[in-house]
Design a protein around this motif. Structure first.
Motif, PDB file in Angstrom:
ATOM      1  N   ARG A 137      -7.800  11.020  -6.338  1.00 46.25           N
ATOM      2  CA  ARG A 137      -8.366   9.901  -7.110  1.00 46.25           C
ATOM      3  C   ARG A 137      -8.456  10.274  -8.586  1.00 46.25           C
ATOM      4  O   ARG A 137      -8.048   9.508  -9.460  1.00 46.25           O
ATOM      5  CB  ARG A 137      -9.745   9.509  -6.571  1.00 46.25           C
ATOM      6  N   THR A 153      -7.487   5.605   7.863  1.00 52.51           N
ATOM      7  CA  THR A 153      -6.994   4.627   6.893  1.00 52.51           C
ATOM      8  C   THR A 153      -6.820   3.267   7.556  1.00 52.51           C
ATOM      9  O   THR A 153      -7.226   2.238   7.010  1.00 52.51           O
ATOM     10  CB  THR A 153      -5.674   5.113   6.258  1.00 52.51           C
ATOM     11  N   LYS A 181      -1.239  -0.847  -4.146  1.00 53.85           N
ATOM     12  CA  LYS A 181      -2.501  -0.090  -4.175  1.00 53.85           C
ATOM     13  C   LYS A 181      -2.259   1.260  -3.521  1.00 53.85           C
ATOM     14  O   LYS A 181      -1.476   1.373  -2.579  1.00 53.85           O
ATOM     15  CB  LYS A 181      -3.605  -0.841  -3.431  1.00 53.85           C
ATOM     16  N   TYR A 209       0.833  -1.202   0.000  1.00 56.12           N
ATOM     17  CA  TYR A 209       0.000   0.000   0.000  1.00 56.12           C
ATOM     18  C   TYR A 209       0.868   1.252   0.000  1.00 56.12           C
ATOM     19  O   TYR A 209       1.957   1.272   0.567  1.00 56.12           O
ATOM     20  CB  TYR A 209      -0.918   0.044   1.226  1.00 56.12           C
ATOM     21  N   LEU A 244      -7.900   3.138  -3.345  1.00 53.29           N
ATOM     22  CA  LEU A 244      -8.773   3.065  -2.178  1.00 53.29           C
ATOM     23  C   LEU A 244      -8.920   4.488  -1.637  1.00 53.29           C
ATOM     24  O   LEU A 244      -8.013   5.310  -1.763  1.00 53.29           O
ATOM     25  CB  LEU A 244      -8.169   2.154  -1.116  1.00 53.29           C
ATOM     26  N   ILE A 255      -3.828   4.510  -1.447  1.00 57.35           N
ATOM     27  CA  ILE A 255      -4.911   5.017  -0.612  1.00 57.35           C
ATOM     28  C   ILE A 255      -4.831   6.530  -0.655  1.00 57.35           C
ATOM     29  O   ILE A 255      -3.847   7.119  -0.208  1.00 57.35           O
ATOM     30  CB  ILE A 255      -4.803   4.502   0.839  1.00 57.35           C
ATOM     31  N   TYR A 310      -9.005   0.005   6.332  1.00 53.82           N
ATOM     32  CA  TYR A 310      -8.324  -1.019   5.531  1.00 53.82           C
ATOM     33  C   TYR A 310      -7.429  -1.954   6.330  1.00 53.82           C
ATOM     34  O   TYR A 310      -6.891  -2.897   5.775  1.00 53.82           O
ATOM     35  CB  TYR A 310      -7.525  -0.347   4.400  1.00 53.82           C
ATOM     36  N   GLU A 317     -10.001   7.245   1.504  1.00 52.46           N
ATOM     37  CA  GLU A 317     -10.312   7.689   2.878  1.00 52.46           C
ATOM     38  C   GLU A 317     -10.616   9.175   2.744  1.00 52.46           C
ATOM     39  O   GLU A 317      -9.723   9.962   2.475  1.00 52.46           O
ATOM     40  CB  GLU A 317      -9.119   7.447   3.804  1.00 52.46           C
ATOM     41  N   ASN A 363      -9.256  -0.082  -9.672  1.00 48.94           N
ATOM     42  CA  ASN A 363      -9.195  -1.185  -8.704  1.00 48.94           C
ATOM     43  C   ASN A 363      -8.007  -1.044  -7.754  1.00 48.94           C
ATOM     44  O   ASN A 363      -7.982  -1.686  -6.706  1.00 48.94           O
ATOM     45  CB  ASN A 363      -9.103  -2.530  -9.430  1.00 48.94           C
TER      46      ASN A 363
END
Length: 186
Positions: A94, A123, A74, A39, A108, A76, A127, A110, A105
């Motif tokens: 994002r 966070t 990924k 992450y 993620l 966040i 997660y 917050e 995908n």
């Protein structure tokens, strides 16, 4: 002469404290995170309407580089909506990643936090991650990784450049924030 010596001695105390904090900030910012951490957390910063501030844009670009080099990581995106912001900081981030071809995908969100501590706390709650690369501007990473440890995330700092026009102001503000963190915990 004694009063002058006492004054100089007392003046050295805050200079010493700021120097110690500055060294910790610089040491943290100079770390390079390992590859393939699962992450990456991008901490929020000011959004002007729907446009990222230069500080936030620098964070996003730094994170993008890591994500491109580590395709299994990924991201966040973190940060709520403050005064003068038409979208959350997380939403601005994002959009940036989607526009730069990061698969949704891998993103993620917050989007409730209003502080560095909340970025990391929320966070962790959402997660339940154990480790992450933490992206912020260089001046901010020492405090951010300290808070990450406090909430149970092993944080690997990744420094984005701080815009020169605000660098001095943000470092001075950060010295006070680190001192507050040391004294009261958040």
């Amino acid at each position: 002469m004694k009063k002058f010596s006492l004054f100089c001695g007392l003046l050295m105390i805050p200079v010493f404290i700021v120097s110690i904090i500055h060294i910790q900030i610089i040491k943290t910012a100079n770390h390079t995170p390992p590859a393939n951490i699962p992450y990456l957390i991008v901490l929020g910063a000011k959004v002007n309407g729907e446009e990222m501030s230069l500080s936030l844009l620098n964070r996003a670009k730094t994170a993008l580089s890591y994500l491109e080099d580590n395709p299994n990581t990924k991201v966040i995106v973190s940060g709520g909506k403050g005064k003068g912001e038409n979208v959350t900081e997380a939403e601005a981030l994002r959009r940036f990643f989607v526009e730069n071809h990061i698969n949704e995908n891998r993103i993620l969100v917050e989007d409730r936090s209003t502080s560095t501590y909340e970025n990391l706390k929320f966070t962790k709650e959402l997660y339940d991650i154990e480790e992450a690369v933490i992206v912020s501007n260089d001046f901010h990473l020492y405090r951010a990784t300290t808070f990450a440890d406090k909430v149970g995330i092993k944080g690997f700092p990744l420094a984005a450049e701080t815009p020169k026009v605000v660098k001095a102001t943000l470092f001075i503000r950060e010295y006070a924030a680190v001192l507050k963190m040391k004294l009261v915990g958040t």
